[in-house]
Design a protein around this motif. Structure first.
Motif, short mmCIF file in Angstrom:
data_model
loop_
_atom_site.label_atom_id
_atom_site.label_comp_id
_atom_site.label_asym_id
_atom_site.label_seq_id
_atom_site.Cartn_x
_atom_site.Cartn_y
_atom_site.Cartn_z
N PRO A 198 0.81 -1.22 0.00
CA PRO A 198 0.00 0.00 0.00
C PRO A 198 0.85 1.27 0.00
O PRO A 198 0.47 2.28 -0.60
N GLY A 199 2.01 1.23 0.64
CA GLY A 199 2.89 2.41 0.67
C GLY A 199 3.39 2.78 -0.72
O GLY A 199 3.45 3.96 -1.08
N THR A 200 3.73 1.77 -1.50
CA THR A 200 4.22 2.02 -2.87
C THR A 200 3.12 2.61 -3.73
O THR A 200 3.34 3.59 -4.46
N VAL A 201 1.94 2.05 -3.64
CA VAL A 201 0.81 2.56 -4.43
C VAL A 201 0.47 3.98 -3.99
O VAL A 201 0.19 4.84 -4.83
N LEU A 202 0.54 4.23 -2.69
CA LEU A 202 0.28 5.57 -2.18
C LEU A 202 1.30 6.58 -2.72
O LEU A 202 0.93 7.67 -3.16
N VAL A 205 5.25 5.34 -11.96
CA VAL A 205 5.37 3.88 -11.86
C VAL A 205 6.81 3.46 -12.08
O VAL A 205 7.36 2.64 -11.33
N VAL A 206 7.45 4.01 -13.10
CA VAL A 206 8.84 3.66 -13.38
C VAL A 206 9.75 4.12 -12.24
O VAL A 206 10.68 3.39 -11.83
N ALA A 207 9.49 5.30 -11.70
CA ALA A 207 10.34 5.84 -10.64
C ALA A 207 10.21 5.10 -9.30
O ALA A 207 11.20 4.95 -8.58
#
Length: 185
Positions: free
Chosen positions: A121-125, A181-183
């Protein structure tokens, strides 16, 4: 600015804009096609695509409506020191800062509810928030440029600014989301 409300006048103003915007939208599809493999591997990112694009267009449309109203009232100033213009721009970015974390966590929760999640969830956030803030800043710039162009070309901003902003934000939404997304993944 006097406005002629006829089918012919509106068509004359809108047809070139809509034809150009159709070509711009093709670019969005090409970028989305390039991102397809990564999105299919991360369902929570796939959920983010339409919400991010739509929200960016909505933020730009809200600002465009406010600027168009100010234009018609004769209170719109394109002076960078104008407090009302700056306030509207800051409010647009602030709204993005509050909305996009909710969108990111909502996308992750929805993907977790209906399938599997490959990202935390942290990455998506972080992807949603970074893309959202960048899109808000770009939406402000596009809205200001489109409103100023309408003013300079003596076009009714009600006719041209919102279609330009929403279509350009669609393309920018895909590009900026792809960059986030790439970053971050």
């Amino acid at each position: 600015m006097p406005t002629e409300w006829s089918v012919r006048a509106i068509t004359r103003a809108m047809l070139p804009v809509l034809l150009a915007l159709a070509l711009v939208e093709l670019g969005s599809g090409l970028v989305l096609g390039a991102l397809e493999d990564r999105l299919l591997r991360s369902p929570s990112l796939l959920v983010l695509v339409p919400v991010t694009i739509g929200t960016a267009g909505n933020l730009g449309s809200i600002l465009a409506a406010r600027l168009s109203t100010a234009f018609h009232l004769g209170t719109l100033s394109f002076d960078p020191a104008d407090d009302e213009l700056a306030g509207n721009a800051v409010a647009t970015v602030a709204l993005a800062v509050t909305l996009f974390p909710v969108i990111g966590l909502g996308a992750w929760a929805l993907a977790a509810l209906v399938g599997e999640t490959t990202l935390g969830p942290g990455t998506v956030l972080v992807v949603a928030l970074s893309a959202g803030v960048a899109l808000a800043v770009l939406a402000v710039a596009v809205t200001l440029a489109a409103t100023y162009a309408a003013y300079r070309l003596s076009l009714d901003p009600d006719d041209v600014v919102i279609p330009v902003v929403t279509n350009v934000c669609d393309v920018l939404g895909v590009v900026v989301l792809f960059a986030a997304v790439v970053a971050f993944t």
